[in-house]
Design a protein around this motif. Structure first.
Motif: not given
Length: 105
Positions: A17, A19, A23-24, A26-27, A30-31, A83, A86
């Motif tokens: 990615t 990234l 950022i990984l 955070i994603h 959320m995923a 992680t 959010w």
């Protein structure tokens, strides 16, 4: 063996990615939150989806610990914060929404 394979997979995702780790995380948080919400059909306010995120992050950090042979606390604490931030905000927001709505009337 599993921790090393897991770490190689994580490196592959990061390299693929482009990234940064921050950022990984955070994603991923959320995923996991959204997938848990869809599969369990439970509201974010129940903290069931949040618990899935927490379990996923705990698994990730345990795999890091097993791979590296010791805790890397600076890295671990930043990973957990990125992680869980959010998903925590969303869960608290949904949970507190009825309380805030009643005060505004």
């Amino acid at each position: 063996m599993l921790p090393k394979l897991y770490h190689q997979w994580i490196d592959w995702v990061g390299d693929g990615t482009g990234l940064p780790d921050t950022i990984l995380h955070i994603h991923a948080g959320m995923a996991l939150l959204m997938i848990a919400r869809l599969i369990t059909r439970r509201s974010f306010g129940t903290f069931i989806p949040w618990t899935v995120v927490a379990a996923g992050e705990a698994f990730n950090e345990i795999m890091d610990r097993l791979n590296y042979g010791s805790w890397r606390w600076d890295d671990t604490l930043i990973d957990v914060a990125n992680t869980m931030f959010w998903p925590t905000v969303i869960c608290l927001g949904v949970r507190l929404r009825p309380i805030i709505g009643k005060r505004g009337r």
